[in-house]
Scaffold this motif. Structure first.
Motif, PDB file in Angstrom:
ATOM      1  N   SER A 241       0.821  -1.200   0.000  1.00 36.12           N
ATOM      2  CA  SER A 241       0.000   0.000   0.000  1.00 36.12           C
ATOM      3  C   SER A 241       0.864   1.262   0.000  1.00 36.12           C
ATOM      4  N   PRO A 242       0.522   2.260  -0.815  1.00 34.76           N
ATOM      5  CA  PRO A 242       1.268   3.530  -0.779  1.00 34.76           C
ATOM      6  C   PRO A 242       1.132   4.255   0.551  1.00 34.76           C
ATOM      7  N   LYS A 243       0.125   3.877   1.331  1.00 35.80           N
ATOM      8  CA  LYS A 243      -0.051   4.529   2.632  1.00 35.80           C
ATOM      9  C   LYS A 243       1.155   4.303   3.541  1.00 35.80           C
ATOM     10  N   LEU A 244       1.867   3.194   3.341  1.00 37.12           N
ATOM     11  CA  LEU A 244       3.042   2.924   4.169  1.00 37.12           C
ATOM     12  C   LEU A 244       4.117   3.984   3.965  1.00 37.12           C
ATOM     13  N   PHE A 245       4.288   4.413   2.729  1.00 32.32           N
ATOM     14  CA  PHE A 245       5.273   5.462   2.476  1.00 32.32           C
ATOM     15  C   PHE A 245       4.818   6.806   3.019  1.00 32.32           C
ATOM     16  N   GLN A 246       3.512   7.048   2.971  1.00 32.45           N
ATOM     17  CA  GLN A 246       3.020   8.279   3.570  1.00 32.45           C
ATOM     18  C   GLN A 246       3.279   8.283   5.073  1.00 32.45           C
ATOM     19  N   ARG A 247       3.091   7.123   5.695  1.00 35.48           N
ATOM     20  CA  ARG A 247       3.342   7.008   7.135  1.00 35.48           C
ATOM     21  C   ARG A 247       4.823   7.218   7.446  1.00 35.48           C
ATOM     22  N   LEU A 248       5.699   6.622   6.645  1.00 37.32           N
ATOM     23  CA  LEU A 248       7.128   6.791   6.857  1.00 37.32           C
ATOM     24  C   LEU A 248       7.528   8.253   6.721  1.00 37.32           C
ATOM     25  N   ASP A 249       7.004   8.893   5.705  1.00 38.51           N
ATOM     26  CA  ASP A 249       7.338  10.295   5.492  1.00 38.51           C
ATOM     27  C   ASP A 249       6.807  11.173   6.614  1.00 38.51           C
ATOM     28  N   ASP A 250       5.546  10.953   6.982  1.00 41.30           N
ATOM     29  CA  ASP A 250       4.962  11.749   8.058  1.00 41.30           C
ATOM     30  C   ASP A 250       5.742  11.600   9.362  1.00 41.30           C
ATOM     31  N   PHE A 251       6.159  10.373   9.656  1.00 44.18           N
ATOM     32  CA  PHE A 251       6.821  10.106  10.932  1.00 44.18           C
ATOM     33  C   PHE A 251       8.219  10.711  11.002  1.00 44.18           C
ATOM     34  N   THR A 252       8.915  10.757   9.854  1.00 44.83           N
ATOM     35  CA  THR A 252      10.320  11.161   9.874  1.00 44.83           C
ATOM     36  C   THR A 252      10.582  12.546   9.316  1.00 44.83           C
ATOM     37  N   ALA A 253       9.569  13.222   8.805  1.00 41.65           N
ATOM     38  CA  ALA A 253       9.794  14.507   8.139  1.00 41.65           C
ATOM     39  C   ALA A 253      10.356  15.549   9.093  1.00 41.65           C
TER      40      ALA A 253
END
Length: 409
Positions: free
Chosen positions: A96-108
């Motif tokens: 799911s692309p949502k996983l990358f959104q989560r990674l980005d949100d968490f580490t931005a």
């Protein structure tokens, strides 16, 4: 003076915004790139400017998740990526692309605010297919595997000569950029295999997905953790960005064949930065790289996935980690950022995992308006001097002058 002392005593951080470097709501007519190269028409409508990769490593097993940023029609999409082992169908998945959104949100990198009002404590909040139509054999090129995963047709190739590989790709209707053999040759010399992917339009229509979902594959029992990106230079334009989210059991990951620096952090910024935080951070990142005068990997975040302070979003949970390839309740995540051009960074990334769990993040402090009001310094009470660029151990590499950056905003 009293206000400063009071701030030190009762201050707390709350998020007012976060930098979203990559959007993962991907439209197949707008997406653009990955670290390998895309095989399609090479024209003004196709650039290879940004890649996102998640790399969890545990128990001598490395999982790679690839988020695409390709621009063009889906029938023209294809990806060619060197891999160290022969991948089987069970090794490849769509996630799911949502996983990358989560990674980005968490580490931005994040903008935070010191905010309180007299007598009431702190306040604030978040603002901020199986047949791939492979019909033409060719000497020096071997099809080792051929399968469909989700909406993608996958072929694993081996080759002994780069011109033959380029010809095979053309014979099989891959519209590859001219001069590809030059970039393929080093990987053939290293006896690597080629992970070749394109969209199966019938499968895509049947599944009902309009977006290109991220692909994931797992490499087992291979000691070196690497990320090949030289093929991405074939159809690149201007500066390219690679963002790596590395997950480990033990601690921070580093790029072993380039120098690592941590992004300058924890300083006050002017009030007008709040509405221009993305632009400000891009300028800071570029200035940091230029100031070192070296080919570097920038560490933007190093933290345990189980908590955050301050938080852009809720921490990553065990199910998300499992979907990424990490079978633990928690892990240590490192966000690394690389900027390169056709003529720079001529070695693929090689990673090493340290045992260092020192926490680090890109964090920039926006003081509340009333902290500036009424001051005789015209409300410019923020640090605008030079910030030090350091490696993870704390050694100073260079300095960045903030005032020059602030003046642009």
């Amino acid at each position: 003076m009293f206000l400063k002392l009071r701030l030190k005593k009762i201050i707390k951080l709350s998020i007012v915004g976060s930098l979203i470097l990559v959007c993962m709501s991907i439209d197949v007519k707008k997406v653009r790139s990955f670290c390998g190269f895309f095989v399609a028409k090479v024209d003004a409508e196709m650039f290879n400017n940004r890649s996102q990769v998640a790399i969890p490593h545990q128990d001598n097993q490395t999982t790679y998740s690839l988020a695409f940023d390709y621009k063009g029609e889906p029938e023209e999409f294809a990806l060619i990526l060197p891999v160290p082992v022969v991948l089987k169908k069970q090794d490849v998945r769509v996630i799911s692309p949502k996983l990358f959104q989560r990674l980005d949100d968490f580490t931005a990198p994040r903008l935070v605010v010191y905010d309180f009002f007299e007598g009431n404590g702190p306040r604030g909040g978040l603002r901020g297919r199986e047949d791939s139509n492979l019909v033409i054999p060719r000497q020096n090129v071997t099809v080792l595997e051929n399968f469909t995963v989700g909406e993608y047709d996958v072929v694993i190739l081996s080759a002994t000569e780069s011109n033959s590989l380029e010809s095979w790709l053309r014979d099989n209707q891959y519209k590859i950029p001219r001069g590809a053999a030059k970039y393929l040759k080093p990987y053939i010399n290293k006896k690597l295999f080629f992970f070749v992917v394109r969209v199966n339009l019938e499968a895509q229509e049947k599944l009902g997905f309009q977006n290109l979902r991220p692909l994931q594959f797992t490499v087992k029992n291979y000691p070196q953790i690497m990320l090949p990106f030289q093929l991405g230079k074939i159809n690149s334009e201007d500066t390219q960005n690679v963002i790596v989210y590395f997950l480990s059991e033990t601690g921070r990951a580093e790029v072993s064949n380039y120098e690592n620096v941590v992004i300058p952090s924890n300083f006050d910024v002017p009030l007008n930065i709040e509405s221009k935080f993305s632009e400000f951070y891009r300028e800071l990142l570029t200035s940091t790289i230029q100031a070192t005068n070296k080919e570097i990997a920038v560490i933007e975040y190093a933290w345990d996935t189980g908590f955050c302070d301050p938080c852009n979003t809720i921490p990553l949970n065990s199910q998300e980690l499992n979907e990424l390839g990490m079978n633990y309740e928690q892990a240590f995540i490192t966000r690394l950022h690389l900027q390169y051009t056709k003529n720079t960074y001529n070695q693929d990334l090689e990673f090493t995992i340290t045992s260092d769990q020192t926490l680090y993040q890109g964090r920039y402090i926006l003081l509340p308006r009333y902290y500036h009001e009424g001051r005789n310094d015209e409300g410019t009470n923020y640090f605008d001097g030079k910030v030090k660029v350091k490696n993870p151990s704390g050694k100073v590499i260079s300095e960045v002058e903030l005032k020059t950056i602030f003046e642009k905003f």
